[in-house]
Every structure is written in C-alpha cells, then in structure tokens.
Write a protein that holds these residues in place. Structure first.
Motif, mmCIF file in Angstrom:
data_model
loop_
_atom_site.group_PDB
_atom_site.id
_atom_site.type_symbol
_atom_site.label_atom_id
_atom_site.label_comp_id
_atom_site.label_asym_id
_atom_site.label_seq_id
_atom_site.Cartn_x
_atom_site.Cartn_y
_atom_site.Cartn_z
ATOM 1 N N PRO A 77 -16.452 -5.142 40.995
ATOM 2 C CA PRO A 77 -16.190 -6.506 40.527
ATOM 3 C C PRO A 77 -16.792 -6.726 39.136
ATOM 4 N N CYS A 78 -16.109 -7.497 38.324
ATOM 5 C CA CYS A 78 -16.558 -7.707 36.944
ATOM 6 C C CYS A 78 -17.969 -8.276 36.867
ATOM 7 N N GLU A 79 -18.360 -9.099 37.853
ATOM 8 C CA GLU A 79 -19.654 -9.772 37.767
ATOM 9 C C GLU A 79 -20.852 -8.829 37.859
ATOM 10 N N ILE A 80 -20.670 -7.598 38.323
ATOM 11 C CA ILE A 80 -21.815 -6.675 38.399
ATOM 12 C C ILE A 80 -21.701 -5.534 37.393
ATOM 13 N N ALA A 81 -20.627 -5.513 36.589
ATOM 14 C CA ALA A 81 -20.378 -4.383 35.693
ATOM 15 C C ALA A 81 -21.498 -4.196 34.666
ATOM 16 N N ALA A 82 -21.919 -5.276 34.018
ATOM 17 C CA ALA A 82 -22.953 -5.160 32.983
ATOM 18 C C ALA A 82 -24.273 -4.667 33.576
ATOM 19 N N GLN A 83 -24.597 -5.140 34.744
ATOM 20 C CA GLN A 83 -25.835 -4.714 35.401
ATOM 21 C C GLN A 83 -25.785 -3.220 35.733
ATOM 22 N N LEU A 84 -24.630 -2.755 36.218
ATOM 23 C CA LEU A 84 -24.484 -1.328 36.517
ATOM 24 C C LEU A 84 -24.597 -0.489 35.246
ATOM 25 N N TRP A 85 -23.980 -0.971 34.184
ATOM 26 C CA TRP A 85 -24.025 -0.257 32.900
ATOM 27 C C TRP A 85 -25.474 -0.050 32.460
ATOM 28 N N GLU A 86 -26.262 -1.091 32.540
ATOM 29 C CA GLU A 86 -27.655 -0.995 32.112
ATOM 30 C C GLU A 86 -28.479 -0.128 33.063
ATOM 31 N N ARG A 87 -28.210 -0.213 34.344
ATOM 32 C CA ARG A 87 -28.924 0.629 35.309
ATOM 33 C C ARG A 87 -28.632 2.114 35.061
ATOM 34 N N LEU A 88 -27.387 2.423 34.795
ATOM 35 C CA LEU A 88 -27.024 3.813 34.495
ATOM 36 C C LEU A 88 -27.692 4.291 33.216
ATOM 37 N N HIS A 89 -27.722 3.428 32.210
ATOM 38 C CA HIS A 89 -28.375 3.786 30.946
ATOM 39 C C HIS A 89 -29.864 4.015 31.136
ATOM 40 N N GLU A 90 -30.513 3.152 31.896
ATOM 41 C CA GLU A 90 -31.953 3.297 32.147
ATOM 42 C C GLU A 90 -32.275 4.608 32.850
ATOM 43 N N ARG A 91 -31.345 5.107 33.642
ATOM 44 C CA ARG A 91 -31.564 6.339 34.396
ATOM 45 C C ARG A 91 -31.148 7.591 33.626
ATOM 46 N N HIS B 121 -20.746 13.737 22.821
ATOM 47 C CA HIS B 121 -19.985 14.833 23.419
ATOM 48 C C HIS B 121 -20.924 15.823 24.117
ATOM 49 N N LEU B 122 -21.956 16.230 23.403
ATOM 50 C CA LEU B 122 -22.893 17.214 23.947
ATOM 51 C C LEU B 122 -23.664 16.671 25.143
ATOM 52 N N ALA B 123 -24.020 15.398 25.110
ATOM 53 C CA ALA B 123 -24.747 14.792 26.228
ATOM 54 C C ALA B 123 -23.909 14.819 27.499
ATOM 55 N N THR B 124 -22.616 14.559 27.366
ATOM 56 C CA THR B 124 -21.738 14.594 28.530
ATOM 57 C C THR B 124 -21.621 16.009 29.087
ATOM 58 N N ARG B 125 -21.552 16.988 28.220
ATOM 59 C CA ARG B 125 -21.397 18.363 28.671
ATOM 60 C C ARG B 125 -22.658 18.919 29.339
ATOM 61 N N LYS B 126 -23.825 18.421 28.961
ATOM 62 C CA LYS B 126 -25.057 18.971 29.551
ATOM 63 C C LYS B 126 -25.662 18.049 30.608
ATOM 64 N N HIS B 127 -25.613 16.744 30.401
ATOM 65 C CA HIS B 127 -26.301 15.802 31.300
ATOM 66 C C HIS B 127 -25.303 14.800 31.899
ATOM 67 N N ALA B 128 -25.138 13.655 31.280
ATOM 68 C CA ALA B 128 -24.186 12.664 31.790
ATOM 69 C C ALA B 128 -23.858 11.644 30.717
ATOM 70 N N GLY B 129 -22.595 11.273 30.662
ATOM 71 C CA GLY B 129 -22.146 10.214 29.776
ATOM 72 C C GLY B 129 -21.445 9.139 30.584
ATOM 73 N N MET B 130 -21.516 7.898 30.104
ATOM 74 C CA MET B 130 -20.833 6.795 30.796
ATOM 75 C C MET B 130 -19.868 6.129 29.824
ATOM 76 N N PHE B 131 -18.704 5.787 30.339
ATOM 77 C CA PHE B 131 -17.592 5.312 29.537
ATOM 78 C C PHE B 131 -17.090 3.989 30.086
ATOM 79 N N ASP B 132 -16.845 3.041 29.216
ATOM 80 C CA ASP B 132 -16.181 1.799 29.608
ATOM 81 C C ASP B 132 -14.676 2.048 29.539
ATOM 82 N N VAL B 133 -14.029 2.099 30.691
ATOM 83 C CA VAL B 133 -12.575 2.271 30.729
ATOM 84 C C VAL B 133 -11.911 1.060 31.389
#
Length: 408
Positions: free
Chosen positions: A206-220, A40-52
């Motif tokens: 597209p579903c085929e790039i979703a996991a790669q995007l998730w990891e790229r966002l996490h790395e950043r 919760h706090l990370a989203t309010r100050k920096h950024a959070g990513m959600f699988d919806v």
C-alpha cells in the motif's frame, strides 16, 4: 507546460539527493550522489533498491479472466498456479509487441499484470477494446493505490526478510510469490526483477507504507538505485527495453517479437492455450527461428533481424542508433549501448568471490541480420569511426546461488 507525475517515493528521492529527470512523463531519479557506476556495482555485490512505482498495475478477475488473458497475452496463463508469475507479451495481429509485461497470480481468483509505465494508457485502451468480447471480466487499474519497490542483489533476501511482521518469503525459485504482512499491512512479494541478479524481489505494498519501507531498507544497507544504473544492469543482463528492443526499428518497421531472445520464455503454443492475438504471425517467426538453428535461412523473411549481444572489442562506446557493418555491408544497428562497470573475481563454485577491484567494458544490444552467428566479428560506427565488435551469447553468468559475474 505538462506537469510531471510523481511516485509516492518522490520526497524520498529528493531527501537522498537524487538527480530527477522526465522519464515518460514521470519525475524519476536518474541517479543519486553515489553515481551510476557505484549504484551498478552495489547491486551486483550487495543490494540495490529501485522505485518502480511508475509502472502500471492492473488487477484482472471474474469468470472469464483466464480466457481473456489467454487471448490478449502470448504466454500460457492456464499453466500459472497460485504463487507463481511469468513474463509475457501483448502481441498485435502482425506479431509485433504492444508491450512486454509480467503476470502475477497471488490469489486463486485474480491476477496482477504489470505493464510498462509509458504504455499504461495504450495498454488500457487495447484491453478495453478486447473486453467487449469477454463479459464477466473485471479490469481495474491499481497503479495509484499500490507502490512497487524492487530489491535486487545478494543481500536482498536478508533485507526483505527483516521487513516481515508475519508470513514468509517466496520459495527460493525464480518467479515464486508469497503474501506477507509488513507494517501491519498486506504485502505481495515476488522473486522477480529486471537486473539479471540471482536473488531479487519486487514488493507490492500500500502507498501509505512505501516511504517507511524505503527508509528501512536504506538503513539496513540497500543502496537507492536510479534509472541510469537500472538501464546498465538490464543491458548487462541482455534484457529488452520497450522502445529499443521492442516496438519499431529505425525505419519505422515493426520489430518481430521473436527477434528478442527473451521471447522464447514469453510465447507458448500449448494446445490448451487456444487462439490468441498474433498467434499465426508468431508461429511463422518461431518456425523461422527453429530453422535458423539448422542453418536453414529459407524462412528469413518472417524474422529478418534479431536482437544480439555485442562486446565492443575496439575503442569507443556504442550508442543506440549506431550502425553495424560486416565489411562494407550494413547489417543492422545498435538498439542499446553503454559502458558498464564490473567486479573482478577469482575462481568458481564454492571458492568464488568478487574482489574489491573493478573494471569497465563497453557492451551493446543490436538488431542484426538473422544469418549472423555468435562469435562473428563486426564493426560499429561510432561518431564516424569504426570500432571492432563481436557477437556474444551473454554478458553475464550465474557464479553462485547469490552472485552473478561478468563474462569478459
């Protein structure tokens, strides 16, 4: 035993140590090892990513797409230009909500409608019945072909921008849309979200790039956020959840759409909209709401209770179902309640900053008698004991162009 559905990011959640739960038939992360408070706090100050990606995504096109949307949704789709989106509701004839939804117009000749995961099949069935009267409408379920990732918080703009191979971010306005290229695939970007953040995006890819995007966002630097923090964030923002603030109440009665504050931006009576499902009942609810503002409660039968925000000033954490009292009179019940963390802050405007120090507070949403005003002190019964609460206008406010802050 029923097999739970999995989103395309299921393996990513497991790799990040997520605690998985059954959420409406989906195997979804409730939290990661970091925990709900940190998320919760990370989203309010920096950024959070959600699988919806569990949410339903319908594509609507054809010559009668607009008349169909005007009839089945409460907002004015005719006022939605290409490159914009808006919140809307699927009403029934009685003025209750079948679902609350988001409508996106990325392209001139088609619309994308996002519906709640638990209501996907119900919504589809409802649309099929209505489509009989609207020839030349194509309704396609794209939920299995397209992943949906939400990135919310002050740093989300920088993080999403770094993903783009071509194209641009949506204009810096709520509900703005754009089409870009990510990993050599077409990506649809929206400045929308369910957290109350000033800055936030939802990515349809597209579903085929979703996991790669998730990891790229996490790395950043984006922190994975589970359903637990998603709920505390939306509750702090005062946003409704179907099945709690929309749907039926404790007694099995339908909750009127205008009982929910967010409905004010989701229902449109513009002449060009014409007739739509639930219009007559919604007009009565709206007229009652307008009368309430003048302290006229003669039409309260159309809107006997409204969802209000509560600050728990006494001891305890109010939970859904807890009764609310004014003296000895029961005036409603809690629809959603929890303890939420917040960043302490100093100053406002250009000098505003979130500090490293945090606090916690108990807050709630409650369906209460419509005659009650902001500032009124009430009691909520928590495990057989009364705790003082107060009706408030908001739990959260915009502090800068990048941050929100708690209202304490």
């Amino acid at each position: 035993m029923t097999t739970l559905q999995q989103t395309v990011l299921y393996d990513c959640h497991l790799a990040h140590g997520a605690q998985m739960v059954d959420f409406g038939g989906w195997n979804m992360p409730i939290q990661y090892p970091t925990g709900i408070i940190t998320e919760h706090l990370a989203t309010r100050k920096h950024a959070g990513m959600f699988d919806v990606s569990h949410m339903g995504r319908f594509r609507i096109s054809g010559n009668n797409a607009l008349p169909f949307l005007q009839y089945v949704l409460t907002n004015n789709a005719a006022a939605l230009p290409v490159g914009k989106s808006h919140y809307s509701i699927m009403a029934n004839p009685n003025g209750g909500a079948i679902d609350d939804v988001y409508l996106y117009r990325f392209l001139d000749d088609e619309y994308l409608l996002v519906v709640n995961a638990s209501n996907r099949q119900k919504d589809w069935g409802h649309f099929q019945k209505v489509l009989v009267n609207f020839p030349d409408v194509s309704l396609q379920d794209k939920s299995e072909e397209m992943a949906m990732i939400s990135v919310q918080g002050a740093d989300s703009e920088k993080l999403v921008a770094e993903l783009l191979d071509a194209g641009t971010l949506p204009a810096p306005q709520r509900n703005a849309l754009s089409i870009a290229t990510i990993e050599r695939k077409t990506a649809y970007l929206a400045r929308t979200g369910y957290t109350g953040e000033v800055v936030g995006f939802e990515l349809f890819v597209p579903c085929e790039i979703a996991a790669q995007l998730w990891e790229r966002l996490h790395e950043r630097g984006a922190m994975p956020i589970g359903l637990g923090a998603r709920d505390t964030l939306r509750l702090e923002a005062g946003l409704p959840l179907y099945g709690h603030e929309f749907g039926t109440d404790q007694d099995g009665n339908e909750i009127p759409i205008f009982a929910v504050p967010a409905s004010k931006i989701a229902v449109n009576f513009a002449p060009e909209k014409g007739d739509f499902i639930g219009k007559a009942a919604l007009q009565q609810q709206y007229d009652a709401l307008q009368a309430f503002a003048q302290q006229d409660f003669s039409r309260i039968a159309a809107l006997p209770r409204r969802v209000r925000l509560l600050a728990i000033t006494g001891k305890g954490i109010a939970r859904a179902g807890d009764s609310v009292f004014q003296g000895d009179r029961r005036v409603g019940y809690v629809t959603s309640g929890t303890m939420v963390p917040y960043w302490k802050y100093q100053d406002e405007g250009a000098a505003f900053q979130l500090l490293e120090e945090t606090g916690k507070r108990a807050i709630a949403l409650a369906l209460l008698d419509s005659s009650l005003a902001n500032g009124v002190a009430l009691d909520v019964e928590i495990r057989g004991k009364r705790a003082e609460v107060q009706i408030v206008a908001a739990h959260l406010k915009k502090a800068t162009e990048r941050h929100v802050r708690a209202i304490i």
